[in-house]
Every structure is written in C-alpha cells, then in structure tokens.
Design a protein around this motif. Sequence first.
Motif, PDB file in Angstrom:
ATOM      1  N   GLN A 100       1.048  -1.248  -0.034  1.00  0.00           N
ATOM      2  CA  GLN A 100       0.106  -0.075   0.036  1.00  0.00           C
ATOM      3  C   GLN A 100       0.863   1.343   0.005  1.00  0.00           C
ATOM      4  O   GLN A 100       2.180   1.160   0.422  1.00  0.00           O
ATOM      5  CB  GLN A 100      -0.925   0.182   1.158  1.00  0.00           C
ATOM      6  CG  GLN A 100      -1.930  -1.376   1.147  1.00  0.00           C
ATOM      7  CD  GLN A 100      -2.539  -1.193   2.731  1.00  0.00           C
ATOM      8  OE1 GLN A 100      -2.063  -1.455   3.527  1.00  0.00           O
ATOM      9  NE2 GLN A 100      -3.909  -1.124   2.594  1.00  0.00           N
ATOM     10  N   PRO A 101       0.413   2.301  -0.401  1.00  0.00           N
ATOM     11  CA  PRO A 101      -0.786   2.793  -1.104  1.00  0.00           C
ATOM     12  C   PRO A 101      -0.912   2.625  -2.469  1.00  0.00           C
ATOM     13  O   PRO A 101      -1.950   2.631  -3.106  1.00  0.00           O
ATOM     14  CB  PRO A 101      -0.893   4.189  -0.664  1.00  0.00           C
ATOM     15  CG  PRO A 101       0.458   4.588  -0.785  1.00  0.00           C
ATOM     16  CD  PRO A 101       1.321   3.807  -0.289  1.00  0.00           C
ATOM     17  N   SER A 133      -7.154   3.594  -6.702  1.00  0.00           N
ATOM     18  CA  SER A 133      -5.810   3.481  -6.663  1.00  0.00           C
ATOM     19  C   SER A 133      -5.368   3.053  -7.845  1.00  0.00           C
ATOM     20  O   SER A 133      -5.994   2.305  -8.765  1.00  0.00           O
ATOM     21  CB  SER A 133      -5.696   2.301  -5.502  1.00  0.00           C
ATOM     22  OG  SER A 133      -6.326   1.195  -5.704  1.00  0.00           O
ATOM     23  N   LYS A 170      -4.402  -1.198  -3.148  1.00  0.00           N
ATOM     24  CA  LYS A 170      -5.274  -1.379  -2.229  1.00  0.00           C
ATOM     25  C   LYS A 170      -5.845  -2.494  -1.930  1.00  0.00           C
ATOM     26  O   LYS A 170      -6.113  -3.179  -2.805  1.00  0.00           O
ATOM     27  CB  LYS A 170      -6.377  -0.007  -2.571  1.00  0.00           C
ATOM     28  CG  LYS A 170      -7.394  -0.001  -1.539  1.00  0.00           C
ATOM     29  CD  LYS A 170      -8.450   1.099  -2.008  1.00  0.00           C
ATOM     30  CE  LYS A 170      -9.679   1.004  -0.890  1.00  0.00           C
ATOM     31  NZ  LYS A 170     -10.310   1.965  -0.479  1.00  0.00           N
TER      32      LYS A 170
END
Length: 449
Positions: free
Chosen positions: A64-65, A126, A68
């Motif tokens: 992460q990020p 994401s 996700k």
Amino acid sequence: FRPSSQSSQESGGTVLVRGVTYKKDPAWFNVPSNVLDATSRRLHLQKDHPVHITRQIIEANFPQPTYKYHNDYHPVVSTHQNFDSLGFPPNHPGRALTDTYYINDKTLLRTHTSAHQADVFRANESDGYLISADVYRRDAIDRSHYPVFHQMEGARSWDRNRVPGGAVAAAVRADLEKLPKHNVQVEDPNPPFHEERNPLQDCHSAAEAQAIGEHLKRSLECMVVDIFSRARTAALKGDPNFVDEPLRMRWVEAYFPFTSPSWELEVYYAGDWLEVLGCGVVRQSLYDNAGVPSQLGWAFGIGIDRIAMLLFNIPDIRLFWSQDHRFLSQFEGVSDRLDTLKRFAPFSKYPPCPKDVSFWLASTSTAGGNTMGNFHENDVMEIVRSVAGDVVEDVRLIDEFTHPKTGRRSMAYRIVYRSLERTLTNEEAKTFHEGVRDALVKKLGVELR
Ligand code: FA5
Ligand code: MG
C-alpha cells in the motif's frame, strides 16, 4: 434463532449465504450443504490460519498505497460479474451447472476473484489493487483440489492522461526500475506476444505491452522468490531431511477472455511443474466498460491454498478446513511474527481405505447407441463428498468401457477413504461406501454392477 451476520443456511425457497438471503430457483440451485457451510468460514481472514499467513506474505510484496487491499467481498455474485463483464462467451463450459454452483439463473458462488475486477476498476480508487476471497468450483477430488479454495486477484494500471506526454511505455519502465530484483533464472522461451498464439491488442503499441508484461512478470517472480526463501528458511530450521534444491520457475503462454497477451507461471515442486497463477495484459474493453478508458495495465489471479501448501509443506488441501488443535496450534503467533514461520509437522498418517464402485450409466436414448445424456464426472465427485465429507482423499476413474452390443457405458471409480485426524475402521469406510452407492443410484439413476 437469530442468524449471525455471517451465518449460512437453507430453508424452503430461500437460502442464507453469509448473512444475506437469496431466492433459490430449484431448476438451478445446486449448492450442497458442505459447500454452503464453507461460505461462512473465511479462512483468509482467520488470524494465524495458514491461508491468512500466506495472504499476508503475498500482500507484503504489493505494498500500500500503490495497491489497495479488498478482503471481504461477499461470495455471491451475478452471472454478469463472474462471466459477462469479463468477456466469457454465452456458451463457455465454465458457466455449466456441472462446473459452477448456482443459487438461481442469474446468481452464483463466484468461481474466481476476477468476478470483482470490473467493479474495482470502476471505483478507480488506486493505481493497483489486491482482492483475496474464497472461490467455489465443482471439480475433481484429490489432494490439491477442493470445491472451495482461495484466490488473490491483483492488478496495476497506468492512466494515459496522467503520464507526461502520454508516454506510457516509458512510465511503466520507470516503475519497473523501482521494483526489487532477484537472481533466479526463469525459463521464458516465448516472445513477449505472438500474432496467433498470444496476440497484442490493437490499442497497445508493442512497447507498451512489452513494458507492462515485464512489470507484471518481475512483480510476480519477486513474490514467488520471497515465498520460497521463507519456505526454505523454515525447512532448514525444522526438517533435518530437507533437500535444498534451487527454485525453478517457468512462464507458459495461456488464454483468458479478459487478458491478452496472457501467461501462467509454473513452479517446479516435488518432481513436477505446478501451475500457481494466471495473468496478462488487461483487455481494453474492461477499462472501457468500467468508465476508465484512458487506463491500461496488468492483472493476475493466484491460488492462495496452493502457495500455502508449498510454503508450509502441507500435503493435503483438506487440512485447511480442519478444526483439529493439532493442525491449528502449529501456526499460533505467526501472523504477528512472520519470521517465526515453521514447517507443518504432519501428525501420524492414518491408513487409507480404498474401495471401488462400478456402474452402468442410465442411457437417455437407446436408439443411437451410447448417448449417455448428461453424465458428468463432477456429479460423482459431489455425491462422494456429500456422503463422506472430508474423509475422502481421492476419487479417480479406473475403468470405462462401452458394451459392444447394447451400447451401454460402464464406469468404475476408486474412492480412497482416509481421515486426516484418526484411523478409520473398515466398518466405517464400508458404511460411507454403502451411502455413496445408494446415492449414485438415487441421484444419477445408474445401475450398480
Ligand atoms: C483464473 O481463475 C483466472 N481468473 C486468473 C486470472 C486473473 C487470469 C487475472 C488473468 C488475469 P485459473 O482457473 O487458472 O484462472 O485459476 C487461477 C489459479 O487458481 C490457478 O493457477 C491455481 O493456482 C488456483 N486453482 C485453480 N483451481 C484450483 C482448485 N480446484 N484448487 C486449488 N487451487 C486452484
Ligand atoms: Mg489455470
């Protein structure tokens, strides 16, 4: 009785799956009670369970990020999610009642985590994602197949509109430079794409597909190298007989309706090549249909249970479902301290009880000879599993022939009964086998020989 939010049960015209009620269609509903019960287990979310630990280790390789994580999607999905959104044709064999567990004609237990791809692309939260979940398939019975197992889906996308000058290939290569490296020789004899066997999509330049393929392959190879180095450390610590052999991996060309080009990664294990994952460059139609047409990238789907078997040296996939303290206690504390990971120490091996059954198939038409209607081996598998549960280790066809005069077909199966937890008496095995024989007659209309 108040069902908890996770409970699953069947009654009348409805079925409760993990806290949600669905209307059954009797012409479609084919979920046996042992499979329905499994929908509530969520082994990938059970701390210190080997499936959970394996998920943690794979996740650590996709941080992460950038990625996700989604770990709690409900197992019931629509035929649109599981098949149509991914480009499966209407007549694809995977859609058949013999292969898939249905609630009704539009609703089923997901057969793969790819069922959630379109929704997660649409949410667009994401650059990448991981989805871990239980998946369901009617399938063979042996030590590496169970009707419920776990998959992890992963994807990484780049957006043409957010890359300077739209230079996606260069951006992907820059990200590739930031990935960890490994020094294992991987066999990869095929070209990055192939006009007939593994084509490039029209919307991608060769440089884009090639860069995305390399980013995909390096990411997955590093993950497998990490798994194997942890497995090796555990083996060297715990097993004086461990034979330390170098890791071997190879890429083979594959086909999925939702990626092109596509590959499978195989790992050499116990004298054989074992397929551990499928992957490829995401078909543009998925991004287009998800409302993010400027994106492109890769996706993969890996079998978590198979990786867990390699990691812990677990010999039989049924063990994951065991509630036996002698199994579960071996992994206590590992979720919080991955460096304490140990090899599984099998409790004693109980003796197998093999028993054979042979029968004539019910012929649906005698006119043309051997038309055996809808016989499907998965029906035999499920009958055996529903009578004997986890006491069945292996079911295989040992003989098959067609009578030259009558055209009737005869099948013979060998069923190996063996408990993972105790010695079965011959009497108990006989009782299971009688139950299987009765059920074959009642449910498939066969004639025992
Ligand atoms: C798929 O399920 C694709 N959705 C994978 C994919 C995702 C491809 C994204 C491209 C992009 P497949 O049916 O081959 O593919 O299953 C993927 C992995 O799940 C296999 O490599 C294997 O590790 C595992 N697997 C499949 N069937 C079983 C089973 N019966 N028991 C245990 N593991 C299984
Ligand atoms: Mg496959």
